[in-house]
Design a protein around this motif. Structure first.
Motif, PDB file in Angstrom:
ATOM      1  N   VAL A  89     -78.795 -27.869 -14.037  1.00 24.46           N
ATOM      2  CA  VAL A  89     -79.222 -26.352 -13.903  1.00 24.46           C
ATOM      3  C   VAL A  89     -79.741 -26.196 -12.391  1.00 24.46           C
ATOM      4  CG1 VAL A  89     -80.252 -24.484 -14.710  1.00 24.46           C
ATOM      5  CG2 VAL A  89     -79.096 -25.943 -16.261  1.00 24.46           C
ATOM      6  N   ASP A  90     -80.619 -27.147 -12.043  1.00 26.84           N
ATOM      7  CA  ASP A  90     -81.359 -27.262 -11.058  1.00 26.84           C
ATOM      8  C   ASP A  90     -81.137 -28.670 -10.193  1.00 26.84           C
ATOM      9  OD1 ASP A  90     -83.015 -26.668  -8.750  1.00 26.84           O
ATOM     10  OD2 ASP A  90     -84.920 -26.723  -9.790  1.00 26.84           O
ATOM     11  N   SER A  91     -80.382 -28.633  -9.355  1.00 30.10           N
ATOM     12  CA  SER A  91     -80.092 -29.793  -8.633  1.00 30.10           C
ATOM     13  C   SER A  91     -81.015 -30.074  -7.300  1.00 30.10           C
ATOM     14  CB  SER A  91     -78.779 -29.502  -7.930  1.00 30.10           C
ATOM     15  OG  SER A  91     -78.471 -28.605  -7.037  1.00 30.10           O
ATOM     16  N   SER A  92     -81.762 -29.209  -7.269  1.00 26.83           N
ATOM     17  CA  SER A  92     -83.014 -29.464  -6.131  1.00 26.83           C
ATOM     18  C   SER A  92     -83.878 -30.904  -6.414  1.00 26.83           C
ATOM     19  CB  SER A  92     -83.881 -28.559  -5.678  1.00 26.83           C
ATOM     20  OG  SER A  92     -84.577 -28.070  -7.015  1.00 26.83           O
ATOM     21  N   ILE A  93     -84.138 -31.019  -7.475  1.00 22.76           N
ATOM     22  CA  ILE A  93     -85.045 -32.073  -8.119  1.00 22.76           C
ATOM     23  C   ILE A  93     -84.203 -33.590  -7.901  1.00 22.76           C
ATOM     24  CG2 ILE A  93     -85.978 -33.658  -9.797  1.00 22.76           C
ATOM     25  CD1 ILE A  93     -86.667 -30.646 -11.226  1.00 22.76           C
ATOM     26  N   ARG A  95     -81.591 -33.769  -5.593  1.00 25.04           N
ATOM     27  CA  ARG A  95     -81.734 -33.746  -4.090  1.00 25.04           C
ATOM     28  C   ARG A  95     -82.745 -34.420  -3.582  1.00 25.04           C
ATOM     29  NH1 ARG A  95     -78.842 -28.484  -4.481  1.00 25.04           N
ATOM     30  NH2 ARG A  95     -76.584 -28.966  -4.308  1.00 25.04           N
ATOM     31  N   THR A  96     -83.863 -33.962  -4.214  1.00 30.27           N
ATOM     32  CA  THR A  96     -85.454 -34.485  -3.462  1.00 30.27           C
ATOM     33  C   THR A  96     -85.487 -35.878  -3.607  1.00 30.27           C
ATOM     34  OG1 THR A  96     -86.078 -32.214  -3.720  1.00 30.27           O
ATOM     35  CG2 THR A  96     -87.892 -34.005  -3.733  1.00 30.27           C
ATOM     36  N   LEU A  97     -85.104 -36.333  -4.945  1.00 25.92           N
ATOM     37  CA  LEU A  97     -85.176 -37.663  -5.378  1.00 25.92           C
ATOM     38  C   LEU A  97     -84.207 -38.615  -4.404  1.00 25.92           C
ATOM     39  CD1 LEU A  97     -86.264 -40.119  -7.069  1.00 25.92           C
ATOM     40  CD2 LEU A  97     -84.517 -39.388  -8.723  1.00 25.92           C
ATOM     41  N   ILE A  98     -83.184 -38.279  -4.420  1.00 24.54           N
ATOM     42  CA  ILE A  98     -82.047 -39.048  -3.554  1.00 24.54           C
ATOM     43  C   ILE A  98     -82.650 -39.155  -1.962  1.00 24.54           C
ATOM     44  CG2 ILE A  98     -79.988 -39.116  -2.497  1.00 24.54           C
ATOM     45  CD1 ILE A  98     -80.115 -39.821  -5.483  1.00 24.54           C
ATOM     46  N   GLY A  99     -83.159 -37.928  -1.693  1.00 25.67           N
ATOM     47  CA  GLY A  99     -83.687 -38.058  -0.134  1.00 25.67           C
ATOM     48  C   GLY A  99     -84.650 -38.822   0.146  1.00 25.67           C
ATOM     49  N   LYS A 100     -85.653 -39.071  -1.125  1.00 30.90           N
ATOM     50  CA  LYS A 100     -86.745 -39.996  -0.873  1.00 30.90           C
ATOM     51  C   LYS A 100     -86.218 -41.362  -1.261  1.00 30.90           C
ATOM     52  CE  LYS A 100     -90.228 -36.552  -2.579  1.00 30.90           C
ATOM     53  NZ  LYS A 100     -91.428 -36.666  -1.739  1.00 30.90           N
ATOM     54  N   LEU A 101     -85.286 -41.625  -2.008  1.00 32.40           N
ATOM     55  CA  LEU A 101     -84.899 -43.127  -2.088  1.00 32.40           C
ATOM     56  C   LEU A 101     -84.182 -43.372  -0.914  1.00 32.40           C
ATOM     57  CD1 LEU A 101     -83.262 -42.675  -5.725  1.00 32.40           C
ATOM     58  CD2 LEU A 101     -85.244 -44.212  -4.886  1.00 32.40           C
ATOM     59  N   LEU A 102     -83.377 -42.484  -0.253  1.00 35.41           N
ATOM     60  CA  LEU A 102     -82.774 -42.909   1.240  1.00 35.41           C
ATOM     61  C   LEU A 102     -83.909 -43.307   2.093  1.00 35.41           C
ATOM     62  CD1 LEU A 102     -80.065 -40.132   1.150  1.00 35.41           C
ATOM     63  CD2 LEU A 102     -79.554 -42.538   1.195  1.00 35.41           C
ATOM     64  N   TYR A 103     -84.903 -42.630   2.160  1.00 37.27           N
ATOM     65  CA  TYR A 103     -86.073 -42.862   3.063  1.00 37.27           C
ATOM     66  C   TYR A 103     -86.405 -44.203   2.634  1.00 37.27           C
ATOM     67  CZ  TYR A 103     -90.013 -42.338   6.211  1.00 37.27           C
ATOM     68  OH  TYR A 103     -91.211 -42.414   7.254  1.00 37.27           O
ATOM     69  N   LEU A 104     -86.528 -44.659   1.363  1.00 37.76           N
ATOM     70  CA  LEU A 104     -87.146 -45.900   1.097  1.00 37.76           C
ATOM     71  C   LEU A 104     -86.407 -47.068   1.413  1.00 37.76           C
ATOM     72  CD1 LEU A 104     -89.369 -47.195  -0.759  1.00 37.76           C
ATOM     73  CD2 LEU A 104     -87.960 -46.587  -2.778  1.00 37.76           C
ATOM     74  N   THR A 105     -85.242 -46.783   1.664  1.00 37.21           N
ATOM     75  CA  THR A 105     -84.201 -47.748   2.032  1.00 37.21           C
ATOM     76  C   THR A 105     -84.589 -48.510   3.402  1.00 37.21           C
ATOM     77  OG1 THR A 105     -82.500 -46.405   2.879  1.00 37.21           O
ATOM     78  CG2 THR A 105     -82.022 -47.116   0.717  1.00 37.21           C
ATOM     79  N   HIS A 106     -85.415 -48.008   4.135  1.00 38.84           N
ATOM     80  CA  HIS A 106     -85.928 -48.613   5.361  1.00 38.84           C
ATOM     81  C   HIS A 106     -86.511 -49.839   5.060  1.00 38.84           C
ATOM     82  CE1 HIS A 106     -84.646 -45.275   8.022  1.00 38.84           C
ATOM     83  NE2 HIS A 106     -85.469 -44.563   6.989  1.00 38.84           N
ATOM     84  N   THR A 107     -87.274 -49.990   4.110  1.00 41.01           N
ATOM     85  CA  THR A 107     -88.085 -51.395   3.749  1.00 41.01           C
ATOM     86  C   THR A 107     -87.392 -51.999   2.206  1.00 41.01           C
ATOM     87  OG1 THR A 107     -89.688 -49.940   2.522  1.00 41.01           O
ATOM     88  CG2 THR A 107     -90.156 -50.516   4.824  1.00 41.01           C
ATOM     89  N   ARG A 108     -86.501 -51.208   1.855  1.00 44.40           N
ATOM     90  CA  ARG A 108     -85.905 -51.828   0.433  1.00 44.40           C
ATOM     91  C   ARG A 108     -84.380 -51.440   0.689  1.00 44.40           C
ATOM     92  NH1 ARG A 108     -88.551 -51.902  -4.239  1.00 44.40           N
ATOM     93  NH2 ARG A 108     -86.486 -52.963  -4.898  1.00 44.40           N
ATOM     94  N   PRO A 109     -83.979 -52.569   1.242  1.00 45.82           N
ATOM     95  CA  PRO A 109     -82.397 -52.655   1.434  1.00 45.82           C
ATOM     96  C   PRO A 109     -81.583 -52.787   0.276  1.00 45.82           C
ATOM     97  CG  PRO A 109     -83.381 -54.424   2.805  1.00 45.82           C
ATOM     98  CD  PRO A 109     -84.363 -53.724   2.219  1.00 45.82           C
ATOM     99  N   ASP A 110     -82.553 -53.343  -0.528  1.00 43.21           N
ATOM    100  CA  ASP A 110     -81.582 -53.842  -1.924  1.00 43.21           C
ATOM    101  C   ASP A 110     -81.151 -52.384  -2.956  1.00 43.21           C
ATOM    102  OD1 ASP A 110     -84.653 -53.635  -1.907  1.00 43.21           O
ATOM    103  OD2 ASP A 110     -84.554 -54.057  -4.000  1.00 43.21           O
TER     104      ASP A 110
END
Length: 126
Positions: A89-93, A95-110
Motif C-alpha cells: 500500500v505504501d511503498s515509500s518505506i 524505497r527508503t530501506l533499499i536506499g539505505k541498504l545501497l548506501y551500506l554496500t560501500h562498506t558491506r560489498p557482501d
C-alpha cells in the motif's frame, strides 16, 4: 595558480595544503577525521579502517529490527518474486530501506548482489 601535492607524509606539505585550501575556501581544521557521512574512520599503523556500524544500528532501530537475529544474507535465496503478489500500500518505506541498504554496500560489498536484486522492484514492490 597550479598546486601540486606530494604523496609523502610531510607535515610541511600538509600545512601548505591546508593554508592553500583556507585561502580559497575559508576552511576550518577540525583535527583527525573520525566520523563523516555515516562512515566511522579509524587510523592505525596498518592503514585506515572504515565501517558503518552506527549507521547499521540506526537503520535497524528505524525499521524495528534492532532485536532480530543475524542472517548470513539479507534474503532467502529460494524466494521467487512474482508479479501476482499483492502490491504494498505504501511503498515509500521499501524505497527508503533499499536506499539505505545501497548506501551500506560501500562498506558491506557482501550485500551488494541481493540489495541490487531487491532494488529492481522499486516501482511496484510486493
Amino acid at each position: 595558480m597550479e598546486f601540486q601535492i606530494d604523496r609523502r607524509n610531510d607535515l610541511n606539505q600538509i600545512t601548505t595544503t591546508k593554508t592553500f585550501l583556507h585561502e580559497k575556501f575559508s576552511i576550518k581544521d577540525l583535527g583527525n577525521l573520525k566520523y563523516f557521512l555515516d562512515f566511522e574512520i579509524a587510523r592505525s599503523q596498518k592503514g585506515i579502517h572504515m565501517c558503518q556500524k552506527k549507521y547499521i544500528l540506526k537503520m535497524l532501530a528505524e525499521f524495528g529490527f534492532l532485536g532480530c537475529k543475524r542472517a548470513s544474507t539479507p534474503m532467502i535465496y529460494s524466494v521467487e518474486f512474482s508479479e501476482n503478489s499483492p502490491k504494498l500500500v505504501d511503498s515509500s518505506i521499501y524505497r527508503t530501506l533499499i536506499g539505505k541498504l545501497l548506501y551500506l554496500t560501500h562498506t558491506r560489498p557482501d550485500i551488494s548482489q541481493r540489495t541490487q536484486h531487491l532494488s529492481q522492484f522499486l516501482c511496484e514492490p510486493t
